[in-house]
Write an enzyme that holds these catalytic residues in place. Structure first.
Site, mmCIF file in Angstrom:
data_model
loop_
_atom_site.group_PDB
_atom_site.id
_atom_site.type_symbol
_atom_site.label_atom_id
_atom_site.label_comp_id
_atom_site.label_asym_id
_atom_site.label_seq_id
_atom_site.Cartn_x
_atom_site.Cartn_y
_atom_site.Cartn_z
ATOM 1 N N THR A 99 0.879 -1.174 0.000
ATOM 2 C CA THR A 99 0.000 0.000 0.000
ATOM 3 C C THR A 99 0.911 1.217 0.000
ATOM 4 O OG1 THR A 99 -1.566 -1.225 1.358
ATOM 5 C CG2 THR A 99 -1.909 1.143 1.197
ATOM 6 N N LYS A 174 -7.668 0.858 -2.485
ATOM 7 C CA LYS A 174 -7.139 0.288 -1.239
ATOM 8 C C LYS A 174 -7.078 1.355 -0.148
ATOM 9 C CE LYS A 174 -4.483 -1.834 1.759
ATOM 10 N NZ LYS A 174 -5.047 -2.664 2.785
ATOM 11 N N LYS A 243 0.448 6.086 7.932
ATOM 12 C CA LYS A 243 0.850 6.177 6.516
ATOM 13 C C LYS A 243 -0.397 6.072 5.629
ATOM 14 C CE LYS A 243 1.649 2.459 4.450
ATOM 15 N NZ LYS A 243 1.793 1.252 3.660
#
Ligand code: NAD
Length: 308
Positions: A99, A174, A243
């Site tokens: 990701t 995602k 993140k």
């Protein structure tokens, strides 16, 4: 892509990558692997994987290389750096399972394309358990003919969803998924701490919420498994949540959405990170809220073990 004698590359053998690489070996794919962590490499070597000294070496021997890396800058380095896969002799396809957000994904895809290498954007969702059991959601974006050739291999990791034909599209999808998941966890923990302060039983709150309309993946899985038990072992760190939610908010704001609710959730995650919690499991976010109320969200089983 079927299991053959041809070597397949795998770079990044952590919580997710280690498990996905093992599933490939079990399905008959000979692997050549690399990770900066020697212990992670050793685990795969014991299962029969060949070990490379750096990413370029992996790409010298494998036509298809999977990556499962922790952050955008690491993907950039592994793909395009001095010893990056871009300089490998044999590589034709990189499948990025990390990701990392659509910005770096597009940048890396363009640079690899200039060297005749195709990037397939393939982030996953479903945590360590999903990676272990092959029940991940695999979101895929990239050249349709190449994706078609990889489909059976990607199905070893879980259910494959085609998000689009351009790298970056699966990353955005995602990030939207993780924005929801991380906001739901933050909000659920706030609600539980407030309920516990008012004297409500944490096990009962979770049972009722899961029988009602407030349920989500935090109340159904993460909280019963890792918060009520006080094990805090879901398998994803607070730094990773920061993140993901940071990338999600930035990408959505760049699309013109203000992201008011998501930005508040991001602040809470960032607060825990700034208190030194980056390496702690994401479910331990609750421990940063509890001191404000002077209570703990502790289930019955964990209350018993505390008394002993
Ligand atoms: P991790 O930190 O456990 O694994 C990352 C691995 O990459 C580590 O083994 C690390 O040593 C290795 N690495 C770091 N720098 C490297 C470099 N320069 N070259 C080679 N290897 C390097 O992380 P993870 O939980 O396995 O997550 C991997 C990716 O998958 C992340 O992008 C994460 O956001 C995503 N993800 C994680 C989960 C989860 O629940 N853990 C779920 C879905 C997606």
């Amino acid at each position: 892509m079927a299991a053959t004698a041809e070597l397949t590359g795998f770079i990044g053998l952590g919580v997710m990558g280690g498990r996905m690489a093992r599933r490939l070996i079990e399905r008959g794919y000979p692997l050549i692997v690399y990770d900066v962590n020697a212990a992670a490499v050793k685990t795969l070597a014991k299962l029969g994987a060949r070990v490379a000294k750096h990413p370029r070496k992996v790409a010298d021997h494998a036509r298809v290389v999977f990556t499962s890396l922790p952050a955008p800058a690491v993907l950039r380095e592994v793909a395009l750096g001095e010893q990056g896969v871009k300089r490998g002799k044999k590589i034709k396809i990189v499948v990025d399972l990390s990701t990392t957000g659509s910005k770096v994904e597009k940048e890396v895809a363009a640079s690899l394309r200039a060297s005749g290498i195709t990037l397939i954007d393939a982030p996953v969702s479903g945590g360590a358990t999903g990676a272990e059991k092959g029940t991940l959601a695999v979101m895929v974006a990239g050249k349709p003919n190449i994706v078609a050739g990889l489909r059976n291999t990607l199905a070893i990791f879980g259910k494959v969803f085609i998000a689009g034909s351009e790298p970056g599209q699966a990353q955005l999808l995602k990030l939207l998924n993780n924005l929801l998941s991380q906001t739901a966890l933050a909000m659920s923990l706030e609600a539980l701490v407030a309920g516990a302060k008012a004297g409500l039983d944490p096990d009962l709150m979770i049972d009722v919420i899961n029988a009602g309309s407030g349920r989500n993946t935090a109340t159904e899985d993460k909280i019963p498994r890792a918060v009520l038990t006080r094990k805090f072992d879901f398998g994803f760190p607070i730094a990773g949540a920061c993140k993901d939610i940071g990338l999600a908010i930035e990408e959505c704001q760049a699309l013109g959405m203000p992201m008011i609710v998501g930005s508040a959730a991001r602040q809470l995650w960032q607060f825990a990170y700034n208190q030194g919690g980056g390496k702690r499991d994401m479910t331990s976010l609750v421990t940063y809220l509890e001191p404000w109320a002077g209570v703990e969200v502790r289930g019955k089983a964990a209350r018993k073990s505390k008394r002993r």
